[in-house]
Design a protein around this motif. Structure first.
Motif, mmCIF file in Angstrom:
data_model
loop_
_atom_site.group_PDB
_atom_site.id
_atom_site.type_symbol
_atom_site.label_atom_id
_atom_site.label_comp_id
_atom_site.label_asym_id
_atom_site.label_seq_id
_atom_site.Cartn_x
_atom_site.Cartn_y
_atom_site.Cartn_z
ATOM 1 N N ALA A 11 -0.187 -1.312 1.040
ATOM 2 C CA ALA A 11 0.417 -2.611 1.357
ATOM 3 C C ALA A 11 0.617 -2.744 2.863
ATOM 4 O O ALA A 11 0.339 -3.799 3.448
ATOM 5 C CB ALA A 11 1.733 -2.786 0.614
ATOM 6 N N THR A 12 1.083 -1.682 3.500
ATOM 7 C CA THR A 12 1.275 -1.705 4.955
ATOM 8 C C THR A 12 -0.070 -1.822 5.659
ATOM 9 O O THR A 12 -0.227 -2.593 6.603
ATOM 10 C CB THR A 12 2.019 -0.441 5.421
ATOM 11 O OG1 THR A 12 3.295 -0.392 4.767
ATOM 12 C CG2 THR A 12 2.206 -0.428 6.921
ATOM 13 N N ARG A 13 -1.056 -1.071 5.198
ATOM 14 C CA ARG A 13 -2.390 -1.167 5.779
ATOM 15 C C ARG A 13 -2.936 -2.584 5.683
ATOM 16 O O ARG A 13 -3.459 -3.131 6.654
ATOM 17 C CB ARG A 13 -3.349 -0.203 5.070
ATOM 18 C CG ARG A 13 -4.759 -0.233 5.681
ATOM 19 C CD ARG A 13 -5.859 0.093 4.700
ATOM 20 N NE ARG A 13 -5.789 -0.745 3.512
ATOM 21 C CZ ARG A 13 -6.183 -0.354 2.320
ATOM 22 N NH1 ARG A 13 -6.655 0.854 2.118
ATOM 23 N NH2 ARG A 13 -6.108 -1.177 1.289
ATOM 24 N N ASP A 14 -2.776 -3.201 4.523
ATOM 25 C CA ASP A 14 -3.276 -4.558 4.324
ATOM 26 C C ASP A 14 -2.550 -5.551 5.237
ATOM 27 O O ASP A 14 -3.174 -6.453 5.802
ATOM 28 C CB ASP A 14 -3.142 -4.981 2.865
ATOM 29 C CG ASP A 14 -4.044 -4.173 1.941
ATOM 30 O OD1 ASP A 14 -4.971 -3.489 2.441
ATOM 31 O OD2 ASP A 14 -3.799 -4.220 0.715
ATOM 32 N N LEU A 15 -1.251 -5.372 5.379
ATOM 33 C CA LEU A 15 -0.486 -6.249 6.272
ATOM 34 C C LEU A 15 -0.931 -6.071 7.718
ATOM 35 O O LEU A 15 -1.108 -7.046 8.453
ATOM 36 C CB LEU A 15 1.015 -5.969 6.128
ATOM 37 C CG LEU A 15 1.932 -6.778 7.046
ATOM 38 C CD1 LEU A 15 1.735 -8.283 6.841
ATOM 39 C CD2 LEU A 15 3.379 -6.377 6.812
ATOM 40 N N LEU A 16 -1.140 -4.829 8.140
ATOM 41 C CA LEU A 16 -1.608 -4.573 9.507
ATOM 42 C C LEU A 16 -2.976 -5.203 9.742
ATOM 43 O O LEU A 16 -3.222 -5.792 10.796
ATOM 44 C CB LEU A 16 -1.650 -3.070 9.791
ATOM 45 C CG LEU A 16 -0.290 -2.392 9.948
ATOM 46 C CD1 LEU A 16 -0.452 -0.876 9.975
ATOM 47 C CD2 LEU A 16 0.418 -2.888 11.205
ATOM 48 N N LYS A 17 -3.852 -5.093 8.767
ATOM 49 C CA LYS A 17 -5.180 -5.718 8.885
ATOM 50 C C LYS A 17 -5.052 -7.225 9.055
ATOM 51 O O LYS A 17 -5.723 -7.835 9.887
ATOM 52 C CB LYS A 17 -6.030 -5.422 7.641
ATOM 53 C CG LYS A 17 -6.659 -4.068 7.614
ATOM 54 C CD LYS A 17 -7.390 -3.897 6.285
ATOM 55 C CE LYS A 17 -8.759 -3.326 6.505
ATOM 56 N NZ LYS A 17 -9.471 -3.044 5.250
ATOM 57 N N LYS A 18 -4.182 -7.827 8.249
ATOM 58 C CA LYS A 18 -3.965 -9.269 8.321
ATOM 59 C C LYS A 18 -3.417 -9.667 9.695
ATOM 60 O O LYS A 18 -3.894 -10.615 10.323
ATOM 61 C CB LYS A 18 -3.000 -9.695 7.222
ATOM 62 C CG LYS A 18 -2.656 -11.159 7.223
ATOM 63 C CD LYS A 18 -1.652 -11.467 6.117
ATOM 64 C CE LYS A 18 -1.143 -12.879 6.252
ATOM 65 N NZ LYS A 18 -0.080 -13.172 5.283
ATOM 66 N N LEU A 19 -2.405 -8.944 10.163
ATOM 67 C CA LEU A 19 -1.787 -9.256 11.454
ATOM 68 C C LEU A 19 -2.740 -9.006 12.619
ATOM 69 O O LEU A 19 -2.692 -9.719 13.628
ATOM 70 C CB LEU A 19 -0.506 -8.436 11.638
ATOM 71 C CG LEU A 19 0.636 -8.794 10.683
ATOM 72 C CD1 LEU A 19 1.745 -7.760 10.795
ATOM 73 C CD2 LEU A 19 1.153 -10.197 10.955
ATOM 74 N N ALA A 20 -3.602 -8.016 12.484
ATOM 75 C CA ALA A 20 -4.535 -7.682 13.561
ATOM 76 C C ALA A 20 -5.613 -8.742 13.730
ATOM 77 O O ALA A 20 -6.194 -8.887 14.809
ATOM 78 C CB ALA A 20 -5.168 -6.316 13.292
#
Length: 78
Positions: A11-20
């Motif tokens: 979930a954190t990885r996916d959020l970071l990808k989205k924010l990046a």
């Protein structure tokens, strides 16, 4: 500088990808770390000003400029 890895949940990885966005996550994290470093420096400066400036000066600054930002307390400090 050599790369390394950090384990995060998906979930954190996916959020970071989205924010990046279009940037690589490692570039986004570098920018995020620099922002946090600046924020901590500003927080330290604000706390120092509040500690050393006379109350009348702080009140006048607040009246003229809306005041110093509140000191943010780091809830994740080690």
């Amino acid at each position: 500088m050599a790369d390394t890895s950090v384990k995060v949940d998906t979930a954190t990885r996916d959020l970071l990808k989205k924010l990046a966005g279009d940037r690589p996550i490692k570039d986004y994290l570098a920018v995020l770390a620099e922002k946090e470093e600046r924020e901590q420096a500003l927080n330290t400066a604000t706390a120092t000003f509040r500690r050393v400036l006379p109350e009348a000066t702080l009140e006048r600054f607040d009246a003229d400029f809306g005041g110093l930002p509140p000191v943010k307390h780091d809830t994740q400090a080690a």
